[in-house]
Design a protein around this motif. Structure first.
Motif, PDB file in Angstrom:
ATOM      1  N   ARG A  16      57.237  57.264  45.784  1.00 34.28           N
ATOM      2  CA  ARG A  16      57.434  55.826  45.595  1.00 34.28           C
ATOM      3  C   ARG A  16      58.693  55.551  44.774  1.00 34.28           C
ATOM      4  NH1 ARG A  16      51.530  53.551  43.835  1.00 34.28           N
ATOM      5  NH2 ARG A  16      51.101  52.272  45.672  1.00 34.28           N
ATOM      6  N   LYS A  17      58.875  56.309  43.695  1.00 32.05           N
ATOM      7  CA  LYS A  17      60.031  56.106  42.830  1.00 32.05           C
ATOM      8  C   LYS A  17      61.333  56.349  43.592  1.00 32.05           C
ATOM      9  CE  LYS A  17      57.827  57.101  38.383  1.00 32.05           C
ATOM     10  NZ  LYS A  17      57.770  58.026  37.212  1.00 32.05           N
ATOM     11  N   LYS A  18      61.340  57.368  44.442  1.00 33.60           N
ATOM     12  CA  LYS A  18      62.552  57.651  45.210  1.00 33.60           C
ATOM     13  C   LYS A  18      62.852  56.528  46.193  1.00 33.60           C
ATOM     14  CE  LYS A  18      62.571  62.685  44.846  1.00 33.60           C
ATOM     15  NZ  LYS A  18      62.623  63.989  45.568  1.00 33.60           N
ATOM     16  N   VAL A  30      65.334  61.494  55.963  1.00 33.17           N
ATOM     17  CA  VAL A  30      64.778  60.154  55.803  1.00 33.17           C
ATOM     18  C   VAL A  30      65.908  59.223  55.394  1.00 33.17           C
ATOM     19  CG1 VAL A  30      63.193  58.716  54.461  1.00 33.17           C
ATOM     20  CG2 VAL A  30      62.498  61.012  55.174  1.00 33.17           C
ATOM     21  N   TRP A  31      65.918  58.053  56.032  1.00 29.47           N
ATOM     22  CA  TRP A  31      66.954  57.071  55.762  1.00 29.47           C
ATOM     23  C   TRP A  31      66.312  55.727  55.452  1.00 29.47           C
ATOM     24  CZ3 TRP A  31      72.241  58.444  56.434  1.00 29.47           C
ATOM     25  CH2 TRP A  31      72.439  59.711  56.983  1.00 29.47           C
ATOM     26  N   ARG A  48      44.643  64.676  42.004  1.00 34.86           N
ATOM     27  CA  ARG A  48      45.746  64.574  41.043  1.00 34.86           C
ATOM     28  C   ARG A  48      47.069  65.017  41.673  1.00 34.86           C
ATOM     29  NH1 ARG A  48      44.444  66.908  35.284  1.00 34.86           N
ATOM     30  NH2 ARG A  48      42.849  65.299  35.606  1.00 34.86           N
ATOM     31  N   THR A  49      47.036  66.089  42.448  1.00 37.13           N
ATOM     32  CA  THR A  49      48.251  66.566  43.110  1.00 37.13           C
ATOM     33  C   THR A  49      48.798  65.517  44.054  1.00 37.13           C
ATOM     34  OG1 THR A  49      47.565  68.882  42.977  1.00 37.13           O
ATOM     35  CG2 THR A  49      49.179  68.329  44.655  1.00 37.13           C
ATOM     36  N   LEU A  50      47.911  64.934  44.859  1.00 35.95           N
ATOM     37  CA  LEU A  50      48.332  63.905  45.799  1.00 35.95           C
ATOM     38  C   LEU A  50      48.923  62.708  45.067  1.00 35.95           C
ATOM     39  CD1 LEU A  50      48.433  62.438  48.553  1.00 35.95           C
ATOM     40  CD2 LEU A  50      46.045  61.793  48.175  1.00 35.95           C
ATOM     41  N   ASP A  51      48.241  62.211  44.062  1.00 37.98           N
ATOM     42  CA  ASP A  51      48.697  61.014  43.357  1.00 37.98           C
ATOM     43  C   ASP A  51      50.057  61.231  42.699  1.00 37.98           C
ATOM     44  OD1 ASP A  51      46.397  59.697  44.084  1.00 37.98           O
ATOM     45  OD2 ASP A  51      45.329  60.169  42.238  1.00 37.98           O
ATOM     46  N   SER A  52      50.276  62.413  42.147  1.00 40.21           N
ATOM     47  CA  SER A  52      51.562  62.674  41.500  1.00 40.21           C
ATOM     48  C   SER A  52      52.698  62.723  42.510  1.00 40.21           C
ATOM     49  CB  SER A  52      51.497  63.983  40.714  1.00 40.21           C
ATOM     50  OG  SER A  52      51.258  65.088  41.565  1.00 40.21           O
ATOM     51  N   HIS A  53      52.433  63.297  43.686  1.00 39.54           N
ATOM     52  CA  HIS A  53      53.468  63.340  44.721  1.00 39.54           C
ATOM     53  C   HIS A  53      53.754  61.942  45.273  1.00 39.54           C
ATOM     54  CE1 HIS A  53      53.062  67.747  44.769  1.00 39.54           C
ATOM     55  NE2 HIS A  53      54.204  67.740  45.413  1.00 39.54           N
ATOM     56  N   VAL A  54      52.703  61.135  45.455  1.00 34.55           N
ATOM     57  CA  VAL A  54      52.916  59.764  45.925  1.00 34.55           C
ATOM     58  C   VAL A  54      53.725  58.986  44.897  1.00 34.55           C
ATOM     59  CG1 VAL A  54      51.789  57.578  46.449  1.00 34.55           C
ATOM     60  CG2 VAL A  54      50.874  59.696  47.385  1.00 34.55           C
ATOM     61  N   PRO A 108      66.983  61.724  49.591  1.00 35.47           N
ATOM     62  CA  PRO A 108      66.657  63.148  49.408  1.00 35.47           C
ATOM     63  C   PRO A 108      65.196  63.335  49.017  1.00 35.47           C
ATOM     64  CG  PRO A 108      67.839  62.320  47.497  1.00 35.47           C
ATOM     65  CD  PRO A 108      67.815  61.195  48.495  1.00 35.47           C
ATOM     66  N   LEU A 109      64.467  64.114  49.809  1.00 35.28           N
ATOM     67  CA  LEU A 109      63.052  64.364  49.541  1.00 35.28           C
ATOM     68  C   LEU A 109      62.777  65.857  49.547  1.00 35.28           C
ATOM     69  CD1 LEU A 109      61.296  61.716  51.856  1.00 35.28           C
ATOM     70  CD2 LEU A 109      61.861  61.484  49.429  1.00 35.28           C
ATOM     71  N   THR A 110      61.758  66.261  48.796  1.00 39.72           N
ATOM     72  CA  THR A 110      61.292  67.640  48.871  1.00 39.72           C
ATOM     73  C   THR A 110      60.520  67.826  50.177  1.00 39.72           C
ATOM     74  OG1 THR A 110      59.177  67.208  47.804  1.00 39.72           O
ATOM     75  CG2 THR A 110      61.064  67.673  46.359  1.00 39.72           C
ATOM     76  N   ALA A 111      60.227  69.085  50.505  1.00 37.32           N
ATOM     77  CA  ALA A 111      59.489  69.368  51.738  1.00 37.32           C
ATOM     78  C   ALA A 111      58.112  68.716  51.713  1.00 37.32           C
ATOM     79  CB  ALA A 111      59.364  70.878  51.933  1.00 37.32           C
TER      80      ALA A 111
END
Length: 248
Positions: A212-214, A155-156, A202-208, A163-166
């Motif tokens: 977003r922060k990245k 991702v650019w 909760r899992t989805l929201d934490s990953h989003v 850098p992102l996790t899978a």
């Protein structure tokens, strides 16, 4: 499209009987339909709804379907949001060699003469969607300053790699598949984690939140929250309306 994701097909046909017939039959086969009768409406939906395939009659109410084909193929992805590679199938009551050549020269992927057998048309539609599905899985996706390379799993933002996790990469790809469209939390949970039914978000929201922060670290505020519904990806956050949607 994938087995679990219905294809969205645009039908632009000025004859009401043919238009209704195609809409009914394609819907019965599991596709989601966008139905119009003019060239201008066809172009508007190609730019805003991003169908997986378009079926265009040559004779439309306000112009030629071939002009729509030419406009699509000339799109550069910058001045217009139209996907220049969307599969296009042309319908025509004129089926001479010259008519077919003109359609293919304009950029059509296939040509079906009227009157047609629906069985043959369905087969041609499925063949185009199979090729399109493969292209969409491997082609680079661009949304504003964001670029996703599925083949390299990278991702650019501009010229900077993010850098992102899978899981973050998978989530971003799902959002980018339908830019500007709200993806419900249930759909995202199913697409990324395989969850079915009413699952905790909760899992989805934490990953989003982490994703977003990245992206924010690269000055890319692209993921918006539609409260109580889900998330969507935009190319310009200023186009979003409502402070509630822009809230983190």
């Amino acid at each position: 499209m994938t087995q679990d994701t219905p294809a969205t097909i645009l039908v632009a046909e000025d004859d009401a009987t043919t238009r209704t017939f195609l809409a009914d039959e394609l819907t019965a086969d599991g596709s989601e339909l966008l139905v119009v009768e003019t060239a201008s409406d066809a172009l508007r939906l190609l730019e805003t709804k991003f169908p997986d395939l378009a079926i265009l009659d040559v004779g439309l109410g306000d112009g030629s379907g071939l002009d729509v084909v030419r406009t699509v193929r000339a799109a550069d992805g910058l001045g217009s949001r139209i996907d220049p590679d969307v599969p296009l199938l042309v319908l025509s009551g004129r089926c001479g060699e010259t008519d077919r050549v003109r359609a293919f020269d304009a950029g059509a992927d296939d040509f079906v003469a009227k009157p047609f057998s629906y069985g043959e048309l369905r087969g041609r539609v499925r063949a185009l969607l199979r090729r399109s599905d493969h292209r969409r899985r491997t082609a680079r996706v661009r949304v504003g300053s964001l670029e996703i390379d599925p083949a390299a799993r990278s991702v650019w933002v501009g010229e900077r790699r993010v850098p992102l996790t899978a899981t973050e990469f998978a989530l971003l790809r799902v959002l980018a598949a339908s830019p500007t469209t709200v993806c419900t939390k249930a759909d995202l949970l199913k697409a990324v984690w395989g969850y079915q039914g009413r699952s905790s978000t909760r899992t989805l929201d934490s990953h989003v939140c982490r994703l977003r922060k990245k992206l924010r670290a690269y000055d890319a505020e692209l993921i918006l929250n539609t409260w109580g519904v889900g998330y969507r990806l935009v190319d310009d956050p200023r186009s979003a309306t409502g402070a509630r949607e822009l809230a983190a």
